[in-house]
Design a protein around this motif. Structure first.
Motif, PDB file in Angstrom:
ATOM      1  N   GLU A   1       0.742  -1.152  -0.002  1.00 36.31           N
ATOM      2  CA  GLU A   1       0.211  -0.083  -0.142  1.00 36.31           C
ATOM      3  C   GLU A   1       0.724   1.272  -0.072  1.00 36.31           C
ATOM      4  N   ASN A   2       1.935   1.230   0.762  1.00 34.68           N
ATOM      5  CA  ASN A   2       2.956   2.485   0.918  1.00 34.68           C
ATOM      6  C   ASN A   2       3.374   2.833  -0.646  1.00 34.68           C
ATOM      7  N   GLU A   3       3.871   1.867  -1.261  1.00 26.29           N
ATOM      8  CA  GLU A   3       4.434   2.001  -2.723  1.00 26.29           C
ATOM      9  C   GLU A   3       3.314   2.375  -3.597  1.00 26.29           C
TER      10      GLU A   3
ATOM     11  N   ALA B   1       2.519  11.723  -8.554  1.00 24.20           N
ATOM     12  CA  ALA B   1       1.569  11.964  -9.694  1.00 24.20           C
ATOM     13  C   ALA B   1       0.779  13.165  -9.137  1.00 24.20           C
ATOM     14  N   GLY B   2       0.761  13.461  -8.024  1.00 24.99           N
ATOM     15  CA  GLY B   2       0.141  14.634  -7.322  1.00 24.99           C
ATOM     16  C   GLY B   2      -1.206  14.101  -6.792  1.00 24.99           C
ATOM     17  N   LEU B   3      -1.393  12.885  -6.614  1.00 24.63           N
ATOM     18  CA  LEU B   3      -2.639  12.397  -5.997  1.00 24.63           C
ATOM     19  C   LEU B   3      -2.337  11.878  -4.638  1.00 24.63           C
ATOM     20  N   GLN B   4      -3.498  11.994  -4.104  1.00 19.44           N
ATOM     21  CA  GLN B   4      -3.523  11.528  -2.409  1.00 19.44           C
ATOM     22  C   GLN B   4      -4.672  10.337  -2.559  1.00 19.44           C
ATOM     23  N   LEU B   5      -4.180   9.081  -2.182  1.00 19.29           N
ATOM     24  CA  LEU B   5      -4.982   8.247  -1.980  1.00 19.29           C
ATOM     25  C   LEU B   5      -5.210   7.659  -0.565  1.00 19.29           C
TER      26      LEU B   5
ATOM     27  N   ILE C   1      -6.846   0.530   0.421  1.00 18.93           N
ATOM     28  CA  ILE C   1      -6.568   0.810  -0.938  1.00 18.93           C
ATOM     29  C   ILE C   1      -6.242  -0.253  -1.709  1.00 18.93           C
ATOM     30  N   LYS C   2      -5.893  -1.321  -1.076  1.00 20.60           N
ATOM     31  CA  LYS C   2      -5.722  -2.662  -2.166  1.00 20.60           C
ATOM     32  C   LYS C   2      -7.029  -3.331  -2.384  1.00 20.60           C
TER      33      LYS C   2
END
Length: 189
Positions: free
Chosen positions: A18-20, A28-32, A132-133
């Motif tokens: 998940e950290n990767e 990429a400028g995205l917050q997941l 998020i996985k």
């Protein structure tokens, strides 16, 4: 292009950890981090286009005029919403915390934006996920929600996966019944 490749990797979970995934998203400028809902807006009108010129104008209209308006509607729910145009679909990843009613209102507002631009859409909303996985599963749920929702309720609707899950189970039972009848017929002969 990097964001597009990153989204593709998210949909098939092409990460070791998940950290990767979070780190590559930040690049990429995205917050997941903390995302727990996947919303998929299928641009139904896209399939009616005949040539590349119209497609280019259509994509430009969606990217320049519509995405900022969608962002303004969703930002009230999650200030760090992830919004991406991917072929004939718009992906939205956000954090939803006891705001289902607010999300439903915003989905109606978003449908109205598309109606004003004479663009047909179908919207699917996944169940909440814990990690998020689970984004690939949430993507499948959102896809099933908009497909079944469009089939049973028509276009220009936002459908939650939990609301169409029943239809999937009925279809599975129908398939099992057909299989049962086939097996029964086989054993009779």
């Amino acid at each position: 292009m990097y964001v597009h490749e990153y989204v593709t990797d998210l949909l098939v979970w092409n990460f070791r950890t998940e950290n990767e995934a979070i780190t590559r998203g930040m690049e990429a400028g995205l917050q997941l981090k903390n995302k727990n809902i996947f919303i998929l807006i299928n641009l139904n009108s896209f399939r009616n286009l005949n040539d590349i010129d119209k497609e280019s104008l259509y994509v430009k209209q969606v990217r320049i005029e519509i995405l900022p308006k969608i962002h303004q509607k969703i930002i009230n729910i999650d200030a760090e919403v992830f919004l991406h145009l991917y072929s004939d679909q718009i992906f939205i990843l956000l954090y939803l915390k006891n705001q289902k009613e607010a999300l439903t209102v915003q989905m109606d507002n978003i449908i109205h934006i598309f109606e004003q631009n004479k663009i047909s859409v179908s919207i699917g909303i996944s169940e909440e996920f814990q990690s998020i996985k689970n984004i690939p599963t949430a993507y499948k749920q959102a896809t099933q929600a908009y497909i079944l929702g469009r089939h049973y309720f028509g276009e220009q609707k936002a459908i939650y996966y939990e609301d169409v899950y029943f239809f999937q189970e009925v279809m599975k039972l129908r398939e099992k019944k057909s299989l049962f009848c086939l097996v029964k017929k086989y054993y009779k002969s």
